[in-house]
Design an enzyme around this catalytic site. Sequence first.
Site, PDB file in Angstrom:
ATOM      1  N   CYS A  72      45.754 -75.306  65.088  1.00 61.63           N
ATOM      2  CA  CYS A  72      45.449 -73.965  65.459  1.00 61.63           C
ATOM      3  C   CYS A  72      44.550 -74.056  66.502  1.00 61.63           C
ATOM      4  O   CYS A  72      43.484 -75.147  67.290  1.00 61.63           O
ATOM      5  CB  CYS A  72      44.173 -74.293  63.722  1.00 61.63           C
ATOM      6  SG  CYS A  72      43.248 -72.516  64.440  1.00 61.63           S
ATOM      7  N   CYS A  90      49.582 -68.912  69.027  1.00 62.52           N
ATOM      8  CA  CYS A  90      48.209 -69.254  68.208  1.00 62.52           C
ATOM      9  C   CYS A  90      49.432 -69.692  67.448  1.00 62.52           C
ATOM     10  O   CYS A  90      50.842 -69.552  67.282  1.00 62.52           O
ATOM     11  CB  CYS A  90      48.028 -67.388  67.513  1.00 62.52           C
ATOM     12  SG  CYS A  90      47.932 -67.878  66.097  1.00 62.52           S
TER      13      CYS A  90
END
Length: 258
Positions: free
Chosen positions: A74, A183
């Site tokens: 992440c 992302c």
Amino acid sequence: MENNEAIGIFDSGIGGTSIWSAIHELLPNEKTIYLADSKNAPYGQKTKEEIIVLSMKNTEFLLNMNCKLIVVACNTATTNAIQELRSKYDVPFIGIEPAIKPAVLHSKTQIIGVLATQGTLSSTLFNKTTEKYQDTKIIEQVGNGLVQLIESGQINSPEMTQLLNSYLKPMIEANIDYLVLGCSHYPYLIPQIKAILPNHIQIIDSGEAVAKQTQKLLSETIGFNSSTKSETVFYTNTDSSVLKQILGNKYKVQEKEF
């Protein structure tokens, strides 16, 4: 060198499965445990303190499973929490951040785009990285709403197409020749992004680089799985249907409160 414990991977939802996929492809014999904290997705709109607390919770879940290495799949958790994780826990961590360096090195227009969450773009680590490349214009775009649509299974929805158009058109007009996906959810949007971008604009994500770094760490210090059993288990703290849809029902997915 051998170590038969699993590699732990966590993300604020299902997006980090793009990182897991790259690791699994390069290291098919390794056991992996994937943690999807979809209940708290997206991390990109939370405070640094909240992100650190959630990242510690996820880490402790994986350490209780005896993971030998933890991949923070992440961007937002990496850029906001990995320093705290490394100082608190005695386990190697691999983080993920937008792959700006290869884009800058290969850009001919010296203009690149970065599509990422607010949490990543406003982080100290991201800003330190971009400061190194003063000669390149870096156009930052917050991908508001994209993670939520992916998490709810609306990858190919009209709403997604509309959002991507609004985010990418200004970058195209600014003459970018590289788009960095900042992302881990966004690689699932590559087919749609390619439909919008002109052919000369290259897309870069971090999956392959993270997989290679994982391989390097296992080789140098941690050790590879030497057993013939390479199991993968996915945990999610919400409804598992979207995760199963993305994985194609090939893997064990467990709904678990954490």
